[in-house]
Scaffold this active site. Sequence first.
Site, PDB file in Angstrom:
ATOM      1  CB  CYS A 180      -0.860  -0.028   1.266  1.00  0.00           C
ATOM      2  SG  CYS A 180      -1.861   1.440   1.507  1.00  0.00           S
TER       3      CYS A 180
ATOM      4  CB  CYS B  76      -3.144   3.909  -5.496  1.00  0.00           C
ATOM      5  SG  CYS B  76      -4.401   3.023  -4.537  1.00  0.00           S
TER       6      CYS B  76
HETATM    7  N1  DGL Z   1      -3.826   0.495  -2.112  1.00  0.00           N
HETATM    8  C1  DGL Z   1      -3.617   1.663  -1.278  1.00  0.00           C
HETATM    9  C2  DGL Z   1      -2.452   2.460  -1.821  1.00  0.00           C
HETATM   10  O1  DGL Z   1      -1.607   1.885  -2.512  1.00  0.00           O
HETATM   11  C3  DGL Z   1      -4.957   2.231  -1.109  1.00  0.00           C
HETATM   12  C4  DGL Z   1      -5.224   3.434  -0.460  1.00  0.00           C
HETATM   13  C5  DGL Z   1      -6.603   3.625   0.135  1.00  0.00           C
HETATM   14  O2  DGL Z   1      -7.091   2.725   0.822  1.00  0.00           O
HETATM   15  O3  DGL Z   1      -7.097   4.723  -0.051  1.00  0.00           O
HETATM   16  O4  DGL Z   1      -2.295   3.621  -1.572  1.00  0.00           O
END
Ligand code: DGL
Length: 280
Positions: free
Chosen positions: A81, A194
């Site tokens: 993440c 993301c």
């Molecule tokens: N997959 C997360 C990232 O890479 C998600 C962020 C979220 O939950 O807003 O930032």
Amino acid sequence: MTHLPPSFTADAPIGVFDSGVGGLSVLRHIHARLPREHLIYFADSGYAPYGDRSEDWLVARSLAITAFLVEQGVKALVVACNTATVAAIRAVRMTYPGMPIVGVEPGLKPGAAATRTGKIGVLATDRTLQGEKFLQLRDQVAAASGYEFLLQPCIGLVDRIELGELETEATVALLEGYVVPLLEAGADTLVLGCTHYPFMRGVIERIVAAHAKQPVTLIDTGDAVARQLERLLEGAGLLRPSGTSALDVFTSGDAPALSAAFKALLGLAPAVMAVEIPAI
Ligand code: DGL
């Protein structure tokens, strides 16, 4: 508080976490590169999205999830993440100094290597794009390359992906509103900053085909993360020498919904267990 590293063994699992299903775009690369490893995935779907949380909250939450994964006996951790990495990986590394830990950051360097126009669009959560760690990286790469990074927060996109609404009219319109201005500003490279966004690759490619005046490169760092994990495990003598892959999945949200996401996004059907990691 610093925790003494437990005695890791090569047969121990690797922990991977994200706010929800985004980390599956990293998990697929880890599984492809390290097919003998036992993986544990934690989706914090009960608390997603992370994109508008405070840095303090993200640090506390990342430490709580890491503690849960360490209790499951993991030998290494992948923070799959960008938002949690930018806010919290320093704190996680300080708390678990002996453990191989890999984070995910928007691929600004590969973006700079790919551009011809010198304009690189970065799609990410608002929290990632405001994070000090991210802005330092942006300043460094911009100064070294002379290129311009156009930062585009994609508010609301993670919610739609979590709902499985990848191709609906509303999702496509939302994404168009973020991508088209970058193309019009001359960006020929789009960094998917993301881990949820690689699942939107098909839609982004269609938007690019309809609006771009030049070829556009999409940057996804999932495989680079898997390679870095392999390097760290190899260096620590922790690569699993034999065995077949295994996958355990936990979520703070709805287990049947996560099962459905595994099926739809990766074609896998692991058992999913709901767990409560108390809110901070
Ligand atoms: N997959 C997360 C990232 O890479 C998600 C962020 C979220 O939950 O807003 O930032």
